[in-house]
Design a protein around this motif. Structure first.
Motif, PDB file in Angstrom:
ATOM      1  N   ARG A 113      45.766  38.137  39.118  1.00  0.00           N
ATOM      2  CA  ARG A 113      45.163  39.466  38.941  1.00  0.00           C
ATOM      3  C   ARG A 113      45.635  40.061  37.619  1.00  0.00           C
ATOM      4  N   TYR A 114      44.670  40.525  36.834  1.00  0.00           N
ATOM      5  CA  TYR A 114      44.952  41.185  35.554  1.00  0.00           C
ATOM      6  C   TYR A 114      44.519  42.640  35.628  1.00  0.00           C
ATOM      7  N   VAL A 115      45.330  43.519  35.064  1.00  0.00           N
ATOM      8  CA  VAL A 115      45.067  44.958  35.105  1.00  0.00           C
ATOM      9  C   VAL A 115      45.248  45.559  33.710  1.00  0.00           C
ATOM     10  N   ALA A 116      44.820  46.795  33.561  1.00  0.00           N
ATOM     11  CA  ALA A 116      44.978  47.483  32.275  1.00  0.00           C
ATOM     12  C   ALA A 116      46.417  47.965  32.129  1.00  0.00           C
ATOM     13  N   PRO A 117      47.058  47.689  31.002  1.00  0.00           N
ATOM     14  CA  PRO A 117      48.403  48.230  30.779  1.00  0.00           C
ATOM     15  C   PRO A 117      48.320  49.728  30.537  1.00  0.00           C
ATOM     16  N   LYS A 118      49.426  50.419  30.751  1.00  0.00           N
ATOM     17  CA  LYS A 118      49.434  51.867  30.532  1.00  0.00           C
ATOM     18  C   LYS A 118      49.183  52.230  29.072  1.00  0.00           C
ATOM     19  N   THR A 119      49.403  51.268  28.193  1.00  0.00           N
ATOM     20  CA  THR A 119      49.215  51.534  26.768  1.00  0.00           C
ATOM     21  C   THR A 119      47.750  51.432  26.332  1.00  0.00           C
ATOM     22  N   LEU A 120      46.853  50.992  27.241  1.00  0.00           N
ATOM     23  CA  LEU A 120      45.471  50.744  26.834  1.00  0.00           C
ATOM     24  C   LEU A 120      44.833  51.963  26.180  1.00  0.00           C
ATOM     25  N   PHE A 121      44.962  53.118  26.819  1.00  0.00           N
ATOM     26  CA  PHE A 121      44.384  54.351  26.280  1.00  0.00           C
ATOM     27  C   PHE A 121      45.458  55.342  25.828  1.00  0.00           C
TER      28      PHE A 121
ATOM     29  N   TRP B  77      36.759  33.349  30.411  1.00  0.00           N
ATOM     30  CA  TRP B  77      37.850  33.137  29.466  1.00  0.00           C
ATOM     31  C   TRP B  77      38.169  31.650  29.383  1.00  0.00           C
ATOM     32  N   PRO B  78      38.915  31.223  28.357  1.00  0.00           N
ATOM     33  CA  PRO B  78      39.276  29.810  28.252  1.00  0.00           C
ATOM     34  C   PRO B  78      40.089  29.354  29.470  1.00  0.00           C
ATOM     35  N   PRO B  79      40.009  28.072  29.816  1.00  0.00           N
ATOM     36  CA  PRO B  79      40.743  27.555  30.991  1.00  0.00           C
ATOM     37  C   PRO B  79      42.228  27.396  30.723  1.00  0.00           C
ATOM     38  N   PHE B  80      42.932  26.940  31.761  1.00  0.00           N
ATOM     39  CA  PHE B  80      44.365  26.606  31.705  1.00  0.00           C
ATOM     40  C   PHE B  80      45.210  27.834  31.363  1.00  0.00           C
ATOM     41  N   MET B  81      44.979  28.929  32.083  1.00  0.00           N
ATOM     42  CA  MET B  81      45.724  30.151  31.840  1.00  0.00           C
ATOM     43  C   MET B  81      47.085  30.088  32.522  1.00  0.00           C
ATOM     44  N   THR B  82      48.046  30.796  31.952  1.00  0.00           N
ATOM     45  CA  THR B  82      49.373  30.929  32.550  1.00  0.00           C
ATOM     46  C   THR B  82      49.628  32.408  32.817  1.00  0.00           C
ATOM     47  N   ARG B  83      50.741  32.684  33.448  1.00  0.00           N
ATOM     48  CA  ARG B  83      51.070  34.087  33.733  1.00  0.00           C
ATOM     49  C   ARG B  83      51.392  34.864  32.456  1.00  0.00           C
ATOM     50  N   GLU B  84      51.675  34.133  31.391  1.00  0.00           N
ATOM     51  CA  GLU B  84      51.929  34.798  30.108  1.00  0.00           C
ATOM     52  C   GLU B  84      50.625  35.077  29.349  1.00  0.00           C
ATOM     53  N   SER B  85      49.522  34.482  29.819  1.00  0.00           N
ATOM     54  CA  SER B  85      48.232  34.706  29.165  1.00  0.00           C
ATOM     55  C   SER B  85      47.774  36.146  29.384  1.00  0.00           C
ATOM     56  N   THR B  86      46.959  36.648  28.461  1.00  0.00           N
ATOM     57  CA  THR B  86      46.342  37.957  28.624  1.00  0.00           C
ATOM     58  C   THR B  86      44.823  37.776  28.650  1.00  0.00           C
TER      59      THR B  86
ATOM     60  N   HIS C 211      41.113  53.832  41.606  1.00  0.00           N
ATOM     61  CA  HIS C 211      40.741  54.160  40.230  1.00  0.00           C
ATOM     62  C   HIS C 211      41.297  53.214  39.171  1.00  0.00           C
ATOM     63  N   GLY C 212      42.132  52.260  39.566  1.00  0.00           N
ATOM     64  CA  GLY C 212      42.627  51.273  38.607  1.00  0.00           C
ATOM     65  C   GLY C 212      41.627  50.133  38.459  1.00  0.00           C
ATOM     66  N   LEU C 213      41.521  49.572  37.276  1.00  0.00           N
ATOM     67  CA  LEU C 213      40.603  48.453  37.073  1.00  0.00           C
ATOM     68  C   LEU C 213      41.364  47.137  37.152  1.00  0.00           C
ATOM     69  N   PHE C 214      40.652  46.063  37.539  1.00  0.00           N
ATOM     70  CA  PHE C 214      41.291  44.750  37.625  1.00  0.00           C
ATOM     71  C   PHE C 214      40.252  43.647  37.483  1.00  0.00           C
ATOM     72  N   ILE C 215      40.729  42.464  37.105  1.00  0.00           N
ATOM     73  CA  ILE C 215      39.915  41.246  37.094  1.00  0.00           C
ATOM     74  C   ILE C 215      40.763  40.142  37.715  1.00  0.00           C
ATOM     75  N   ASP C 216      40.218  39.495  38.743  1.00  0.00           N
ATOM     76  CA  ASP C 216      40.889  38.356  39.369  1.00  0.00           C
ATOM     77  C   ASP C 216      40.330  37.069  38.766  1.00  0.00           C
ATOM     78  N   ILE C 217      41.214  36.270  38.170  1.00  0.00           N
ATOM     79  CA  ILE C 217      40.808  35.071  37.422  1.00  0.00           C
ATOM     80  C   ILE C 217      41.323  33.804  38.101  1.00  0.00           C
ATOM     81  N   HIS C 218      40.463  32.791  38.173  1.00  0.00           N
ATOM     82  CA  HIS C 218      40.941  31.463  38.572  1.00  0.00           C
ATOM     83  C   HIS C 218      41.594  30.844  37.336  1.00  0.00           C
ATOM     84  N   PRO C 219      42.916  30.698  37.317  1.00  0.00           N
ATOM     85  CA  PRO C 219      43.621  30.345  36.066  1.00  0.00           C
ATOM     86  C   PRO C 219      43.252  28.980  35.510  1.00  0.00           C
TER      87      PRO C 219
END
Length: 482
Positions: A297-305, A259-268, A365-373
């Motif tokens: 850490r980013y996870v799927a929101p409950k609204t995803l599916f 993903w693009p660099p310089f992420m914040t906690r508000e980034s998705t 069973h939850g999915l996640f992606i750990d990103i270096h912001p």
């Protein structure tokens, strides 16, 4: 030696040191950010980052779990399905980009090929293990033909009997994964071409091995680093045609690797998944660390599916069933296939009432992606999805018996990988240690400068006082003589 002049010299040096340290506090982050931008752009000149992008060096694995059906006869009589999880059957996944072509508008096109190799030492069984799952050819076709004329359904049922296709399959894991010979498949491909997604052996992952995910064209970030890795088009398309609304047909985000660099906690984390036939978006959950490297850490929101009733923007993915299910029939030859989180995690609880043997938990069973912001590079990834088949009794097709209407879990799989070894060491050195050293240096220069100024000022004051006393003493001696 004139100590007063030396002290003044040290004061000047201290001031300059403080000034240099102060400048460094402003310039340092700019230098780091500039290096991040320089090394994040997709460019063959950026040897390390380009190699990471082209031939993903991180070991990726796909762990597959089967829902072995324990009561197939009772299901045909209308009873609840009972399943037991078998696995994992682990496959090492090799990813390699090919047909890489750079374009003048700041984009690059490529095809990403994937190959799977079974890892017996990491698996809890062998590919020769026999499991029982619903027969997608029979039960999927039954639902697809539900509204066909009754004689057509009778004829299809007779065809199933001719080729000895039953309601459930009991076969080795390897055949269910990568394909098995089927007279019915050959028959359908001959007389009803295009009905099935495969022209060869039929298997749940038959089209995955030694295949590519389509022609991606993404931004290199050369003109605008905020666009790096974002998808410009897929197979020449800038939007899909699977779904019912323009919003659901949008191709958003990246190809799902960086993903693009310089992420914040508000980034998705938006990304497009050809396998799910749609764009998805993960949301920030928490801060963390991996071997000293900061991450989000980013996870799927409950609204995803979620279905259109519970979450209006998802109305375009319908016709929907309960929340927690994504209907992918529109991009799977109209086969009644649904994607969900494993064990119906984050789904409508009623789905758990229809099937015995499921136990969803976030850790498993939850999915996640750990990103270096700072860089947008994933450090640890675990994508978990479940494949389900909608099945029911269809009159005229006797193979469906008295099956109750149910969304039946068949398998779930986890694709996982994390940065380790020399790559992690280089990453840690360049993006954690060096910025820390620079930060300590800037504060070190400021501290050293201030200490130098204070000590030199004290020395200068002491010398000045001593000189004053000496002058007064000499003046006294002068008066005494006269």
């Amino acid at each position: 030696m004139d100590k007063s002049k030396v002290a003044i010299g040290f004061i000047v040096a201290g001031v300059l040191t403080v000034f240099f340290g102060t400048v460094l506090t402003f310039v340092g982050p700019i230098i780091i950010d500039d290096q991040v931008v320089k090394n994040t752009v997709i460019d063959p000149k950026n040897e390390m980052s380009y190699t990471m992008w082209k031939d993903v060096p991180v070991p990726f694995y796909m762990s597959v779990y089967f829902f072995n059906v324990l009561n197939p006869k009772e299901i045909l009589d209308g009873e609840k399905p009972m399943v037991e999880q078998k696995g994992p059957y682990v496959y090492r996944k090799r990813i390699q980009k090919d047909n890489i072509t750079f374009h003048a508008n700041g984009t690059v096109s490529y095809r990403e090929y994937r190959t799977y190799f079974f890892e017996p030492s990491m698996s809890s069984g062998n590919e020769s293990d026999v499991v029982t799952i619903p027969n997608m050819l029979v039960l999927g076709a039954a639902v697809m033909m539900e509204n066909m004329p009754f004689p057509v359904r009778l004829m299809m049922s007779a065809t199933f009997k001719t080729f000895k296709e039953g309601t459930f399959l009991t076969k080795p894991v390897g055949e269910l994964m990568w394909g098995y010979d089927s007279g019915l498949v050959d028959f359908l491909n001959k007389y009803l071409p295009g009905m099935l997604p495969t022209s060869g052996k039929f298997g749940l992952f038959a089209d995955f091995n030694s295949s590519n995910t389509g022609l991606f064209t993404i931004h290199t970030g050369k003109d605008d680093i905020r666009k790096v890795h974002k998808v410009d088009s897929w197979n020449g398309l800038t939007e899909l045609n699977y779904w019912r609304t323009p919003q659901c047909n949008m191709i958003n985000g990246t190809a799902g690797q960086m993903w693009p660099p310089f992420m914040t906690r508000e980034s998705t984390l938006p990304f497009y998944s050809p396998d799910a036939c749609r764009s998805m978006e993960l949301v920030y959950q928490r801060d963390g660390q991996m071997k000293g490297i900061p991450l989000y850490r980013y996870v799927a929101p409950k609204t995803l599916f979620a279905n259109g009733t519970d979450y209006a923007p998802n109305e375009g993915f319908c016709p929907c069933r309960q929340s927690g299910l994504l209907n992918v029939s529109s991009c799977r030859h109209n086969s009644p296939v649904f994607i969900s989180h494993p064990h119906f995690f984050n789904a409508d609880p009623v789905l758990l009432d229809y099937v015995l043997g499921l136990n969803p938990t976030e850790d498993e069973h939850g999915l996640f992606i750990d990103i270096h912001p700072l860089t947008g590079v994933p450090l640890n990834v675990s994508i978990r999805l479940q494949l389900n088949l909608y099945m029911k009794r269809v009159s005229g097709i006797t193979e469906t018996g008295k099956i109750s209407e149910v969304v039946m879990p068949m398998i779930w799989f986890e694709e996982s990988g994390y940065i380790d070894g020399p790559i992690l060491t280089t990453f840690h050195t360049n993006l954690v240690i060096l910025p820390s050293v620079m930060e300590y240096m800037q504060y070190g220069f400021i501290t050293l400068g201030l200490v130098t100024i204070v000590i030199a000022a004290l020395v200068h004051h002491k010398v000045k006082v001593k000189l004053t006393h000496s002058m007064q003493a000499k003046k006294g001696d002068f008066y005494f003589i006269f």
